[in-house]
Design a protein around this motif. Structure first.
Motif, PDB file in Angstrom:
ATOM      1  N   GLY A 166       7.098   7.845 -13.251  1.00 57.16           N
ATOM      2  CA  GLY A 166       7.939   6.788 -13.804  1.00 57.16           C
ATOM      3  C   GLY A 166       9.175   6.554 -12.947  1.00 57.16           C
ATOM      4  O   GLY A 166       9.544   5.406 -12.665  1.00 57.16           O
ATOM      5  N   LEU A 167       9.815   7.637 -12.543  1.00 61.55           N
ATOM      6  CA  LEU A 167      11.010   7.509 -11.700  1.00 61.55           C
ATOM      7  C   LEU A 167      10.656   6.937 -10.335  1.00 61.55           C
ATOM      8  O   LEU A 167      11.408   6.126  -9.774  1.00 61.55           O
ATOM      9  CB  LEU A 167      11.685   8.873 -11.543  1.00 61.55           C
ATOM     10  N   TYR A 168       9.495   7.345  -9.797  1.00 60.31           N
ATOM     11  CA  TYR A 168       9.042   6.788  -8.512  1.00 60.31           C
ATOM     12  C   TYR A 168       8.801   5.296  -8.645  1.00 60.31           C
ATOM     13  O   TYR A 168       9.191   4.499  -7.776  1.00 60.31           O
ATOM     14  CB  TYR A 168       7.769   7.491  -8.070  1.00 60.31           C
ATOM     15  N   SER A 169       8.173   4.881  -9.759  1.00 63.05           N
ATOM     16  CA  SER A 169       7.891   3.464  -9.981  1.00 63.05           C
ATOM     17  C   SER A 169       9.178   2.653 -10.102  1.00 63.05           C
ATOM     18  O   SER A 169       9.320   1.590  -9.483  1.00 63.05           O
ATOM     19  CB  SER A 169       7.049   3.303 -11.253  1.00 63.05           C
ATOM     20  N   VAL A 170      10.139   3.157 -10.889  1.00 58.85           N
ATOM     21  CA  VAL A 170      11.399   2.435 -11.078  1.00 58.85           C
ATOM     22  C   VAL A 170      12.176   2.366  -9.764  1.00 58.85           C
ATOM     23  O   VAL A 170      12.709   1.302  -9.397  1.00 58.85           O
ATOM     24  CB  VAL A 170      12.252   3.114 -12.170  1.00 58.85           C
ATOM     25  N   ALA A 171      12.244   3.489  -9.041  1.00 58.09           N
ATOM     26  CA  ALA A 171      12.985   3.510  -7.780  1.00 58.09           C
ATOM     27  C   ALA A 171      12.342   2.581  -6.750  1.00 58.09           C
ATOM     28  O   ALA A 171      13.034   1.793  -6.082  1.00 58.09           O
ATOM     29  CB  ALA A 171      13.059   4.938  -7.238  1.00 58.09           C
ATOM     30  N   GLY A 172      11.009   2.658  -6.628  1.00 57.50           N
ATOM     31  CA  GLY A 172      10.314   1.814  -5.665  1.00 57.50           C
ATOM     32  C   GLY A 172      10.419   0.343  -6.004  1.00 57.50           C
ATOM     33  O   GLY A 172      10.701  -0.496  -5.128  1.00 57.50           O
ATOM     34  N   SER A 173      10.220   0.011  -7.276  1.00 54.96           N
ATOM     35  CA  SER A 173      10.317  -1.392  -7.703  1.00 54.96           C
ATOM     36  C   SER A 173      11.731  -1.925  -7.513  1.00 54.96           C
ATOM     37  O   SER A 173      11.921  -3.059  -7.062  1.00 54.96           O
ATOM     38  CB  SER A 173       9.914  -1.516  -9.178  1.00 54.96           C
ATOM     39  N   SER A 174      12.725  -1.107  -7.872  1.00 50.22           N
ATOM     40  CA  SER A 174      14.120  -1.537  -7.718  1.00 50.22           C
ATOM     41  C   SER A 174      14.461  -1.772  -6.257  1.00 50.22           C
ATOM     42  O   SER A 174      15.160  -2.741  -5.916  1.00 50.22           O
ATOM     43  CB  SER A 174      15.064  -0.489  -8.311  1.00 50.22           C
ATOM     44  N   LEU A 175      13.971  -0.895  -5.385  1.00 52.11           N
ATOM     45  CA  LEU A 175      14.244  -1.044  -3.956  1.00 52.11           C
ATOM     46  C   LEU A 175      13.594  -2.303  -3.403  1.00 52.11           C
ATOM     47  O   LEU A 175      14.240  -3.093  -2.698  1.00 52.11           O
ATOM     48  CB  LEU A 175      13.739   0.194  -3.198  1.00 52.11           C
ATOM     49  N   PRO A 209      11.822 -11.211 -15.878  1.00 56.10           N
ATOM     50  CA  PRO A 209      10.935 -10.542 -16.849  1.00 56.10           C
ATOM     51  C   PRO A 209      10.294  -9.279 -16.276  1.00 56.10           C
ATOM     52  O   PRO A 209      10.086  -8.304 -17.009  1.00 56.10           O
ATOM     53  CB  PRO A 209       9.873 -11.607 -17.157  1.00 56.10           C
ATOM     54  N   GLY A 210       9.994  -9.293 -14.973  1.00 53.74           N
ATOM     55  CA  GLY A 210       9.381  -8.119 -14.358  1.00 53.74           C
ATOM     56  C   GLY A 210      10.305  -6.911 -14.369  1.00 53.74           C
ATOM     57  O   GLY A 210       9.902  -5.800 -14.753  1.00 53.74           O
ATOM     58  N   ILE A 211      11.554  -7.128 -13.980  1.00 55.67           N
ATOM     59  CA  ILE A 211      12.515  -6.027 -13.961  1.00 55.67           C
ATOM     60  C   ILE A 211      12.809  -5.527 -15.377  1.00 55.67           C
ATOM     61  O   ILE A 211      12.869  -4.317 -15.628  1.00 55.67           O
ATOM     62  CB  ILE A 211      13.822  -6.485 -13.266  1.00 55.67           C
ATOM     63  N   VAL A 212      12.995  -6.463 -16.309  1.00 53.85           N
ATOM     64  CA  VAL A 212      13.248  -6.065 -17.701  1.00 53.85           C
ATOM     65  C   VAL A 212      12.075  -5.256 -18.241  1.00 53.85           C
ATOM     66  O   VAL A 212      12.256  -4.232 -18.917  1.00 53.85           O
ATOM     67  CB  VAL A 212      13.505  -7.310 -18.585  1.00 53.85           C
ATOM     68  N   LEU A 224       0.829  -1.212   0.000  1.00 57.84           N
ATOM     69  CA  LEU A 224       0.000   0.000   0.000  1.00 57.84           C
ATOM     70  C   LEU A 224       0.861   1.258   0.000  1.00 57.84           C
ATOM     71  O   LEU A 224       0.548   2.234  -0.705  1.00 57.84           O
ATOM     72  CB  LEU A 224      -0.917  -0.001   1.229  1.00 57.84           C
ATOM     73  N   LEU A 225       1.942   1.272   0.790  1.00 59.39           N
ATOM     74  CA  LEU A 225       2.820   2.438   0.832  1.00 59.39           C
ATOM     75  C   LEU A 225       3.464   2.703  -0.524  1.00 59.39           C
ATOM     76  O   LEU A 225       3.763   3.857  -0.864  1.00 59.39           O
ATOM     77  CB  LEU A 225       3.911   2.230   1.892  1.00 59.39           C
ATOM     78  N   PHE A 226       3.676   1.650  -1.284  1.00 59.86           N
ATOM     79  CA  PHE A 226       4.244   1.814  -2.619  1.00 59.86           C
ATOM     80  C   PHE A 226       3.185   2.248  -3.628  1.00 59.86           C
ATOM     81  O   PHE A 226       3.417   3.154  -4.435  1.00 59.86           O
ATOM     82  CB  PHE A 226       4.899   0.507  -3.066  1.00 59.86           C
TER      83      PHE A 226
END
Length: 315
Positions: free
Chosen positions: A200-209, A255-258, A157-159
């Protein structure tokens, strides 16, 4: 052949148009059969796991609780995308409501975060069971499991709540055609009249973390397990089990990260490959998880046999 989804100027402005798989619109029947079969397999497999765990009172160990959580997440994940995909492929029903699109986006991305959290919890569970067997019940008691489950939900939820808020607040005054098979975050955000880069940057940063931390802890957990069993009689069994788990995780994470990075940055990967990768990491693991994690568990296999045998006897 399905009609071109780009030729719908009269569609309601309060909706989006899902293309399906770009460049492969000419093969709706094949794609529908492929994803429909996967959906049935995922539903049946996860339903059996939930049914067995729910009916058999002996399946109350922490690992069974985590398997139940994983099955629920998998059902929600595939159900949030596959039925709509099938309606696109088979019924040419490409339109999705404005709010329905963002609800789907929220469900897809929050369940992917939840699934990663459960995979980490299961890796820790196996680490404690193998490396600290005498303290297993004390460490992973009901309160701890409840806290872990709550932490997984809260993290998702926080993400997703801020991300969903950022995307819904974008103005959509141009094309409403989403070049994807579901309302993937970046595919929708790129349609906005405003700059979609912050979300987009929030999504990439959050997913990567999230993925980076989870994969690191999972790797450490399995590394400690293999170190503990190395040279013992159970070594080969541990290698086999850990190997299967790691393979399924890689099918989920890679596949998710790519897909995430390809959507955000100019990767040179064609759009239909990006969409198929996104579909793959949402559907394939949900089909394999019941087999690799649940049916390979001795207690669950015995419970399934017991349930089937007792029904045959009563019949």
């Amino acid at each position: 052949m399905a009609s071109d989804p780009f030729n719908h100027p009269s569609r309601s402005s309060s909706s989006f148009i899902l293309v399906g798989v770009p460049s492969l619109e000419a093969f709706p029947t094949c794609l529908g059969i492929l994803f429909g079969s996967g959906y049935i397999i995922a539903l049946v497999g996860n339903a059996v796991v939930l049914l067995v765990i729910g009916l058999d009172s002996s399946l109350r160990d922490p690992v069974h609780c985590f398997l139940g959580m994983l099955a629920v997440i998998d059902v929600v994940m595939v159900t949030s995308i596959i039925p709509k995909m099938l309606s696109i492929f088979w019924l040419n029903s490409t339109e999705i409501g404005y709010m329905a699109c963002f609800v789907q986006m929220f469900l897809v991305h929050s369940t992917t975060s939840g699934e990663s959290g459960v995979l980490l919890a299961m890796a820790v569970d196996r680490y404690v069971a193998i490396c600290h067997p005498l303290r297993y019940q004390a460490i992973l008691n009901r309160q701890t499991i409840a806290r872990i489950g709550l932490a997984i939900v809260v993290r998702a939820l926080l993400f997703m709540v801020p991300l969903t808020g950022m995307v819904t607040n974008l103005p959509y005054c141009r094309s409403r055609v989403v070049p994807h098979s579901y309302c993937e975050h970046m595919a929708v955000a790129k349609l906005a009249c405003a700059d979609p880069r912050p979300s987009g940057l929030y999504s990439v940063a959050g997913s990567s973390l999230i993925v980076g931390m989870d994969m690191a802890f999972i790797a450490v957990s399995y590394g400690m397990i293999l170190k503990t069993v190395l040279g013992k009689k159970s070594c080969w069994k541990a290698f086999s089990t850990c190997g299967c788990h790691i393979c399924v995780m890689l099918l989920y994470y890679i596949p998710g990260i790519v897909s995430i990075y390809a959507q955000q940055f100019d990767s040179g990967i064609s759009m239909h490959v990006q969409v198929l990768l996104a579909d793959l990491y949402l559907t394939l693991p949900t089909m394999l998880n019941p087999i690799v994690y649940s049916m390979r568990t001795k207690q669950i296999r015995q419970a399934v046999r017991k349930m089937l045998f007792s029904r045959k006897v009563h019949a």
